[in-house]
Design a protein around this motif. Structure first.
Motif, PDB file in Angstrom:
ATOM      1  N   LEU A 131       0.745  -1.372   0.118  1.00 45.48           N
ATOM      2  CA  LEU A 131       0.137   0.047  -0.043  1.00 45.48           C
ATOM      3  C   LEU A 131       0.751   1.276  -0.103  1.00 45.48           C
ATOM      4  CD1 LEU A 131      -2.939   1.542   0.463  1.00 45.48           C
ATOM      5  CD2 LEU A 131      -2.353   1.250   3.045  1.00 45.48           C
ATOM      6  N   ILE A 132       0.349   2.280  -0.893  1.00 44.64           N
ATOM      7  CA  ILE A 132       1.075   3.776  -0.652  1.00 44.64           C
ATOM      8  C   ILE A 132      -0.224   4.598  -0.353  1.00 44.64           C
ATOM      9  CG2 ILE A 132       1.983   5.604  -1.926  1.00 44.64           C
ATOM     10  CD1 ILE A 132       3.312   3.386  -3.683  1.00 44.64           C
ATOM     11  N   ILE A 133       0.113   5.646   0.668  1.00 42.12           N
ATOM     12  CA  ILE A 133      -0.958   6.530   1.062  1.00 42.12           C
ATOM     13  C   ILE A 133       0.031   7.858   0.633  1.00 42.12           C
ATOM     14  CG2 ILE A 133      -2.217   7.628   2.753  1.00 42.12           C
ATOM     15  CD1 ILE A 133      -2.272   4.890   4.232  1.00 42.12           C
ATOM     16  N   LEU A 134      -0.909   8.789  -0.143  1.00 44.61           N
ATOM     17  CA  LEU A 134      -0.271  10.182  -0.432  1.00 44.61           C
ATOM     18  C   LEU A 134      -0.880  11.313   0.490  1.00 44.61           C
ATOM     19  CD1 LEU A 134       0.501   9.921  -4.009  1.00 44.61           C
ATOM     20  CD2 LEU A 134       1.711   9.677  -2.447  1.00 44.61           C
ATOM     21  N   LYS A 135      -0.296  12.430   1.163  1.00 44.74           N
ATOM     22  CA  LYS A 135      -1.212  13.289   1.451  1.00 44.74           C
ATOM     23  C   LYS A 135      -0.997  14.317   0.673  1.00 44.74           C
ATOM     24  CE  LYS A 135      -0.493  16.576   5.476  1.00 44.74           C
ATOM     25  NZ  LYS A 135       0.467  17.081   6.575  1.00 44.74           N
ATOM     26  N   HIS A 136      -2.275  15.039   0.266  1.00 48.50           N
ATOM     27  CA  HIS A 136      -2.067  16.063  -0.839  1.00 48.50           C
ATOM     28  C   HIS A 136      -2.357  17.269  -0.047  1.00 48.50           C
ATOM     29  CE1 HIS A 136      -2.636  12.869  -3.803  1.00 48.50           C
ATOM     30  NE2 HIS A 136      -3.535  12.435  -3.064  1.00 48.50           N
ATOM     31  N   ASN A 137      -2.998  17.407   1.230  1.00 45.40           N
ATOM     32  CA  ASN A 137      -3.097  18.644   1.984  1.00 45.40           C
ATOM     33  C   ASN A 137      -3.474  18.211   3.284  1.00 45.40           C
ATOM     34  OD1 ASN A 137      -5.777  18.525   1.616  1.00 45.40           O
ATOM     35  ND2 ASN A 137      -5.861  19.868   0.084  1.00 45.40           N
TER      36      ASN A 137
ATOM     37  N   LEU B 212      -6.285  12.604   1.512  1.00 45.61           N
ATOM     38  CA  LEU B 212      -5.276  11.574   1.501  1.00 45.61           C
ATOM     39  C   LEU B 212      -5.791  10.636   0.453  1.00 45.61           C
ATOM     40  CD1 LEU B 212      -4.772  10.243   5.173  1.00 45.61           C
ATOM     41  CD2 LEU B 212      -3.295  11.821   3.696  1.00 45.61           C
ATOM     42  N   SER B 213      -4.841  10.052  -0.341  1.00 40.38           N
ATOM     43  CA  SER B 213      -5.172   9.071  -1.551  1.00 40.38           C
ATOM     44  C   SER B 213      -4.530   7.895  -1.217  1.00 40.38           C
ATOM     45  CB  SER B 213      -5.194   9.589  -2.935  1.00 40.38           C
ATOM     46  OG  SER B 213      -3.714   9.824  -3.041  1.00 40.38           O
ATOM     47  N   ALA B 214      -5.134   6.550  -1.495  1.00 49.01           N
ATOM     48  CA  ALA B 214      -4.587   5.122  -1.232  1.00 49.01           C
ATOM     49  C   ALA B 214      -4.463   4.443  -2.450  1.00 49.01           C
ATOM     50  CB  ALA B 214      -5.165   4.690   0.079  1.00 49.01           C
ATOM     51  N   TYR B 215      -3.327   3.672  -2.576  1.00 48.09           N
ATOM     52  CA  TYR B 215      -3.209   2.904  -3.821  1.00 48.09           C
ATOM     53  C   TYR B 215      -2.804   1.424  -3.241  1.00 48.09           C
ATOM     54  CZ  TYR B 215      -2.708   7.563  -5.281  1.00 48.09           C
ATOM     55  OH  TYR B 215      -2.703   8.948  -5.636  1.00 48.09           O
ATOM     56  N   ALA B 216      -3.613   0.378  -3.368  1.00 51.04           N
ATOM     57  CA  ALA B 216      -3.570  -0.806  -2.663  1.00 51.04           C
ATOM     58  C   ALA B 216      -3.347  -1.965  -3.673  1.00 51.04           C
ATOM     59  CB  ALA B 216      -4.722  -1.243  -1.834  1.00 51.04           C
ATOM     60  N   HIS B 217      -2.809  -3.216  -3.084  1.00 50.70           N
ATOM     61  CA  HIS B 217      -2.676  -4.447  -3.739  1.00 50.70           C
ATOM     62  C   HIS B 217      -1.520  -4.449  -4.872  1.00 50.70           C
ATOM     63  CE1 HIS B 217      -6.335  -5.397  -1.495  1.00 50.70           C
ATOM     64  NE2 HIS B 217      -7.219  -4.812  -2.225  1.00 50.70           N
ATOM     65  N   ASN B 218      -0.621  -3.484  -4.616  1.00 55.88           N
ATOM     66  CA  ASN B 218       0.415  -3.395  -5.711  1.00 55.88           C
ATOM     67  C   ASN B 218       1.200  -4.479  -5.613  1.00 55.88           C
ATOM     68  OD1 ASN B 218      -0.070  -0.643  -6.561  1.00 55.88           O
ATOM     69  ND2 ASN B 218       0.091  -0.252  -4.332  1.00 55.88           N
ATOM     70  N   SER B 219       1.966  -4.771  -6.812  1.00 54.46           N
ATOM     71  CA  SER B 219       3.156  -5.734  -6.762  1.00 54.46           C
ATOM     72  C   SER B 219       4.464  -5.408  -6.518  1.00 54.46           C
ATOM     73  CB  SER B 219       3.012  -6.575  -8.209  1.00 54.46           C
ATOM     74  OG  SER B 219       3.333  -5.577  -9.354  1.00 54.46           O
ATOM     75  N   LYS B 220       4.558  -4.216  -6.592  1.00 47.18           N
ATOM     76  CA  LYS B 220       5.787  -3.291  -6.430  1.00 47.18           C
ATOM     77  C   LYS B 220       5.810  -1.887  -6.145  1.00 47.18           C
ATOM     78  CE  LYS B 220      10.513  -2.915  -8.445  1.00 47.18           C
ATOM     79  NZ  LYS B 220      11.247  -3.313  -9.610  1.00 47.18           N
ATOM     80  N   LEU B 221       6.472  -1.523  -4.970  1.00 46.23           N
ATOM     81  CA  LEU B 221       6.367   0.105  -4.803  1.00 46.23           C
ATOM     82  C   LEU B 221       7.599   0.737  -5.092  1.00 46.23           C
ATOM     83  CD1 LEU B 221       5.091  -0.401  -1.110  1.00 46.23           C
ATOM     84  CD2 LEU B 221       3.701  -0.185  -3.227  1.00 46.23           C
ATOM     85  N   LEU B 222       7.407   1.970  -5.752  1.00 41.74           N
ATOM     86  CA  LEU B 222       8.545   2.578  -6.307  1.00 41.74           C
ATOM     87  C   LEU B 222       9.008   3.987  -5.737  1.00 41.74           C
ATOM     88  CD1 LEU B 222       7.348   2.110 -10.232  1.00 41.74           C
ATOM     89  CD2 LEU B 222       8.925   0.634  -8.782  1.00 41.74           C
ATOM     90  N   VAL B 223       8.308   3.991  -4.626  1.00 39.86           N
ATOM     91  CA  VAL B 223       8.462   5.495  -3.892  1.00 39.86           C
ATOM     92  C   VAL B 223       8.808   4.965  -2.447  1.00 39.86           C
ATOM     93  CG1 VAL B 223       7.414   6.885  -5.506  1.00 39.86           C
ATOM     94  CG2 VAL B 223       6.160   5.863  -3.728  1.00 39.86           C
ATOM     95  N   LYS B 224       9.294   6.012  -1.717  1.00 36.48           N
ATOM     96  CA  LYS B 224       9.519   5.893  -0.142  1.00 36.48           C
ATOM     97  C   LYS B 224       8.770   6.757   0.603  1.00 36.48           C
ATOM     98  CE  LYS B 224      14.073   3.791  -1.144  1.00 36.48           C
ATOM     99  NZ  LYS B 224      15.581   3.948  -0.769  1.00 36.48           N
TER     100      LYS B 224
END
Length: 274
Positions: A210-216, A220-232
């Motif tokens: 899972l990746i969670i992004l904070k926009h303000n 927040l937005s969430a991106y789940a069930h990924n095979s690979k994460l490319l950010v830290k």
């Protein structure tokens, strides 16, 4: 076979046997690195308290508890930048506040009330003057312009992945709280808007990688069930930047699960996407 040949065979056999006996461990094997932290436990909040595990962030805990991270930080007296430590107890109930006793109404309070009324009448007379009215109007217009500038900082959303929407947002209590976008494994997952990575891992039960992004402070937005994460975590990303790859981690289907949270509550992404 002559004596010289027998000597060569004996030497070769002894070297081979010594090499085999000296190997104490199996040959190394290569491993895949998908930039996902190997957590031993999953965030699974069932009560009104949670003990922080290694790899947890305040954002991931708030996301799992469906609360606003600011409210959670305030109730637990955690100052910005919201750093938490393993073993720390996070409570989800508001701290009790003692009510102040009301003061009895006395003659002195009557006197203060009369003085307040007198000051209000004086202030009204001053505001009725042309110069004062002009000043107040300027201050009011400044406040309006500031509120407009804040409105201009709203989030501009775009689709996080290509593919067919196979599941949509449900308003039911236990319904699906996002969009499921099906595509083949390895397809790009894009940031739906510019923001900062506040979580990247696999500790939230049911979300896989899972990746969670904070926009303000609101979104927040969430991106789940990924095979690979490319950010830290703590990394700033641009809108449309590739942040992961579609997968089926902790899921029966190969698809992206995309969610938008407004002040901790899940909202329908379809109302925000173009």
């Amino acid at each position: 076979m002559n004596k010289r040949q027998i000597l060569y065979v004996t030497l070769f056999t002894s070297v081979l046997l010594s090499a085999c006996s000296s190997r104490q461990a199996p040959a190394p094997v290569s491993s895949l690195n998908t930039n996902v932290k190997p957590y031993t436990s999953k965030v699974n909040i069932t009560g009104d308290r949670y003990t922080v595990e290694k790899g947890d962030t305040l954002y991931s805990i708030a996301f799992s508890a469906k609360q606003d991270f600011r409210t959670l930080a305030k109730n637990n007296r955690i100052p910005a930048p919201y750093i938490i430590q393993p073993g720390q107890i996070i409570t989800f109930k508001k701290p009790s506040v003692k009510k102040k006793k009301q003061k009895k109404y006395t003659r002195s309070s009557k006197k203060s009330t009369k003085e307040t009324q007198k000051n209000n009448k004086k202030l009204k007379k001053e505001l009725d003057q042309p110069k004062q009215r002009e000043y107040v109007q300027k201050q009011t217009s400044k406040k309006v312009s500031n509120s407009n500038s804040m409105y201009d900082k709203r989030v501009h959303w775009s689709w996080p992945a290509k593919g067919k929407v196979t599941q949509r947002f449900s308003t039911k209590e236990n319904g699906f709280k996002g969009l499921q976008i099906a595509n083949k494994k390895g397809s790009p997952v894009l940031a739906a808007a510019k923001g900062t990575v506040v979580y990247a891992g696999n500790a939230l039960r049911g979300y896989g990688n899972l990746i969670i992004l904070k926009h303000n402070d609101d979104y927040l937005s969430a991106y789940a069930h990924n095979s690979k994460l490319l950010v830290k975590e703590k990394q700033d990303v641009k809108a449309g930047q590739k942040i992961a790859e579609v997968g089926n981690s902790d899921s029966e289907v190969t698809a992206l699960r995309f969610e938008i949270r407004f002040r901790g509550q899940a909202v329908n992404p379809a109302k925000y996407l173009p």
